[in-house]
Design an enzyme around this catalytic site. Sequence first.
Site, PDB file in Angstrom:
ATOM      1  N   ASP A   1       0.825  -1.216   0.000  1.00 32.18           N
ATOM      2  CA  ASP A   1       0.000   0.000   0.000  1.00 32.18           C
ATOM      3  C   ASP A   1       0.857   1.263   0.000  1.00 32.18           C
ATOM      4  OD1 ASP A   1      -2.433  -1.175  -0.148  1.00 32.18           O
ATOM      5  OD2 ASP A   1      -3.037  -0.814   1.927  1.00 32.18           O
TER       6      ASP A   1
ATOM      7  N   ASP B   1      -7.336  -7.430  13.700  1.00 33.93           N
ATOM      8  CA  ASP B   1      -6.911  -8.760  14.149  1.00 33.93           C
ATOM      9  C   ASP B   1      -7.760  -9.254  15.312  1.00 33.93           C
ATOM     10  OD1 ASP B   1      -5.951  -6.782  15.800  1.00 33.93           O
ATOM     11  OD2 ASP B   1      -3.844  -7.262  15.508  1.00 33.93           O
TER      12      ASP B   1
END
Length: 580
Positions: free
Chosen positions: A183, A336
């Site tokens: 990214d 997460d």
Amino acid sequence: MEAGEIGGALLFVLAAAVALATAVSTGAVDFSRPLTVGGRLDFQDTISWFIGVFDGSSSESAGGVSLADVYELWVRVRGGVIAPVLQVAVWVCMVMSVMLAVEAVYNSVVSLGVKAIGWRPEWRFKWEPIAGDDEEKGTDAHYPMVLVQIPMYNELEVYKLSIGAACELEWPKDRIIVQVLDDSTDPYIKNLVELECEDWASKGMNIKYTTRSSRKGFKAGALKKGMEYDYAKQCEYVAIFDADFQPEQDFLLRTVPFFVHNPKVALVQARWTFVNDTASLLTRVQKMFFDYHFKVEQEAGSATFSFFSFNGTAGVWRAAAIKEAGGWKDRTTVEDMDLAVRATLKGWKFIYVGDIRVKSELPSTYKDYCRQQFRWSCGGAHLFRQVAKDILAAKDVSVVKKFHMLYSFFLVRRVVAPTVTCILYNIILPISVMIPELFIPVWGIAYIPMVLLVVTAIRHPKNIHILPFWILFENVMTMHRLRAALAGLFELSEFNEWAVTKKVGNNFEDTDVPLLQKTRKRIRDRVNFREMLFAAFLFFCASYNLVFPGKTSYYFNLYLQGLAFVFLGLNFTGTCTWCQ
């Protein structure tokens, strides 16, 4: 309900009972202290006094204003209004302190028990080497397809380390795919990463370089996009490593067998180790924080409830579990933890293997560490707000595990811990030197902190000499964690901010890549003003206590806390930026 859950629940109840029995038997807990302290405050007399001050009245009750009159009013306001309000806050903090102490003692007892009996995940979950490990017994066909994802963002210093480590994993080359999710917004860095991928591809490695047109969803968005490719859908398991993580070559050989032989296992989490943990005092105290997290919290959660938070990296997921849980979501900054909770509510189990360690890098500057901790604390509190109802309504999870998730994992660790440590020790305790009517039980500010200190030190015998610095450092960090928890709970302006932790790359030795040009830092980048203002407050309270001792003498402790705020306010730890 499994035996581990029953044992965990019994140990928790036992820890709470022992704490209560000890407090009652020693007479330490005394809630008979009245909330309303000091003289009664007469509202009408106070209003009349103020009117007399401003209209110049010469009446005996309102006209002759002296220093003694001002002090008398302060004493009445202090005893009738301020002290009762603070007294309520004190008792709330005492309750929170007991909750925190019981949780810490419980986790430490479980962790020590696991270490004492030599408990290993293999005792509970079957583990056998994959048949293909032995060339005489099998072929590569016995190995499942594994996707290794490496999300990165402008990782100039460490991109070679993570890509190289992933490509050197011991696994049949036709059964592994390395996917670099880049990214990066810097074209120069993107070009370097792509060239590195092409170099490994020329060596026969099945490596895919992928980019996106925008950073929507940040890391979660990148991981989600990576799972949409056809080749990714063919993989049974997904290993995830952040850009600074370097797994050992046998990482997959030691983790994947847990999935092969245990169909309800969704996640295998490894432990982090650090290449720069001795670089500075800052990294040393960070290591203590992370060691407690892995040695105590993760170990206890895995051994009892088969639930703990995925650490976002250095772990392997079952692709089917990710899909069943709803995939990666970007609704919080802890994608997460979000996935781990949703997978647990679907009945999946997690395994933490402390013997498998993956090298990584600690934040090298105080500001980077603060940004990291803010993101984690804010995201955890925000996730608590979003999933509490889902946990209560879940049908595939036992009542005991629900209690563990809501009370221990979220309420105590994400909300209670930052709240009580910051408000009690950094606000109420300093103010109490100016409010003699305020009663703070000694067991709340002495005995409980000592218990927390012992349970922390008992798993870090080699770092006892750093404990005083760790205590002062954590006092400062509670300010940031409380601010983050409040931002997450109430969705304040900062609750969805994502800042990537900058890497130094201690093992980076490629001299062909030029260093980034150093920029001149402004004063607001060199000085942390929140810390400096807090230091001024603590120094004022300490000085007041030194001049007017009263019933308590906290000035020594307050001066030390103030110095810690000053040092961190000026970045005098880790990589010092004051003079750069």
